[in-house]
Write an enzyme that holds these catalytic residues in place. Structure first.
Site, short mmCIF file in Angstrom:
data_model
loop_
_atom_site.label_atom_id
_atom_site.label_comp_id
_atom_site.label_asym_id
_atom_site.label_seq_id
_atom_site.Cartn_x
_atom_site.Cartn_y
_atom_site.Cartn_z
N SER A 178 0.83 -1.21 0.00
CA SER A 178 0.00 0.00 0.00
C SER A 178 0.86 1.27 0.00
O SER A 178 0.46 2.28 -0.57
CB SER A 178 -0.99 0.00 1.17
OG SER A 178 -0.33 0.29 2.38
N MET A 204 10.97 -6.45 4.28
CA MET A 204 11.18 -7.10 5.58
C MET A 204 12.59 -7.66 5.74
O MET A 204 12.76 -8.80 6.18
CB MET A 204 10.13 -8.21 5.78
CG MET A 204 8.70 -7.72 5.64
SD MET A 204 8.31 -6.41 6.81
CE MET A 204 8.14 -7.36 8.30
N HIS A 209 8.16 3.35 9.04
CA HIS A 209 7.92 2.44 10.16
C HIS A 209 6.66 2.88 10.91
O HIS A 209 6.50 4.08 11.16
CB HIS A 209 9.14 2.44 11.10
CG HIS A 209 8.98 1.49 12.23
ND1 HIS A 209 9.11 0.12 12.07
CD2 HIS A 209 8.64 1.69 13.53
CE1 HIS A 209 8.88 -0.47 13.23
NE2 HIS A 209 8.59 0.45 14.13
N ASP A 228 15.54 0.09 12.01
CA ASP A 228 14.67 1.25 12.25
C ASP A 228 15.39 2.36 13.01
O ASP A 228 14.84 2.94 13.96
CB ASP A 228 13.41 0.80 13.04
CG ASP A 228 12.62 -0.26 12.28
OD1 ASP A 228 12.60 -0.19 11.03
OD2 ASP A 228 12.03 -1.15 12.92
C1 GRF Z 1 3.73 -0.62 6.85
O1 GRF Z 1 3.02 -0.58 8.06
C2 GRF Z 1 5.10 -0.03 7.01
O2 GRF Z 1 5.14 1.00 7.94
C3 GRF Z 1 5.91 -1.20 7.50
O3 GRF Z 1 5.40 -2.31 6.80
C4 GRF Z 1 4.05 -2.05 6.41
C5 GRF Z 1 4.00 -2.20 4.92
O4 GRF Z 1 2.69 -2.05 4.42
N1 GRF Z 1 7.33 -0.98 7.29
P1 GRF Z 1 2.45 -1.96 2.84
O5 GRF Z 1 3.06 -3.24 2.24
O6 GRF Z 1 3.13 -0.73 2.35
O7 GRF Z 1 0.97 -1.93 2.68
#
Ligand code: GRF
Length: 200
Positions: free
Chosen positions: A13, A89, A108, A144
């Site tokens: 997203s 990740m 984050h 982070d």
């Molecule tokens: C988000 O909450 C971001 O802050 C964290 O991982 C999540 C990723 O969400 N690092 P998306 O894949 O961008 O929807």
């Protein structure tokens, strides 16, 4: 035109919010490549549907720096100026970070330095804080941890579950990622110690 590289592992997203901002002219750059370490990432599928170059480089069973060398080679080939981690990740190696000094951003879902790592929204709920939020920061080789570019606060309501809180934070994530990318691309900032200061 500056060129963005997006790295993601899942839903995507934040990638979509960045792509929407690029399409709407809120970010003056183009998306040169989207890379995922996860072949099943929904964000990777959305990137190819939206016509972006979408590449999967599976990370399974790969040593960190060997993997990062493959990713950096693709980013170089795509002549990327700024890298946006969007739910990617993986920790980056020192090699990767040193290849792109102050040119890698991450988002984050907490007000760093509170609640780094996984399940930041759950950590905030369980700790009992009354406000949490999200942070866009420069990436170094620690989790982070780099200098903070933009943050947004979100109240924690008594009625919140991880789901409702995460959804309200996510809305803010989508705004501040665009703001942070704009600031970094404009080069209207300087870094003093850990502080990212606007110069205009
Ligand atoms: C988000 O909450 C971001 O802050 C964290 O991982 C999540 C990723 O969400 N690092 P998306 O894949 O961008 O929807």
């Amino acid at each position: 035109m500056k060129r963005l590289g997006i790295l993601l592992s899942g839903r995507g997203s934040n990638y979509e919010a960045i792509a929407d901002s690029v399409d709407a002219g809120r970010i003056n750059a183009e998306i040169a490549v989207v890379i995922s370490n996860n072949p099943m990432a929904k964000g990777l599928q959305r990137a190819s549907e939206r016509g972006h170059r979408a590449i999967c480089i599976p990370s399974k069973a790969m040593e960190r720096e060997a993997y990062d060398r493959l990713v950096v080679a693709e980013l170089r080939a795509a002549r990327v100026d700024l890298i946006c981690l969007a739910g990617f990740m993986r920790l980056l190696s020192a090699y990767f970070v040193n290849e792109y000094p102050q040119r890698i951003l991450n988002i984050h879902p907490s007000l760093l330095p509170s609640f780094p790592g996984l399940e930041a929204q759950l950590q905030a709920l369980e700790h009992g804080v009354k406000h949490t939020g999200c942070t866009v920061h420069f990436v170094d080789e620690w989790l982070d941890a780099g200098p903070i570019i933009v943050q947004s606060t979100v109240p924690v309501l008594d009625s919140d579950s991880v789901g409702t809180l995460s959804a309200r934070i996510l809305e803010q994530e989508h705004h501040i990622y665009t703001e942070a990318i704009g600031l970094v691309l404009s080069e209207n900032f300087r870094i003093e110690g850990r502080r990212v200061l606007r110069i205009k």
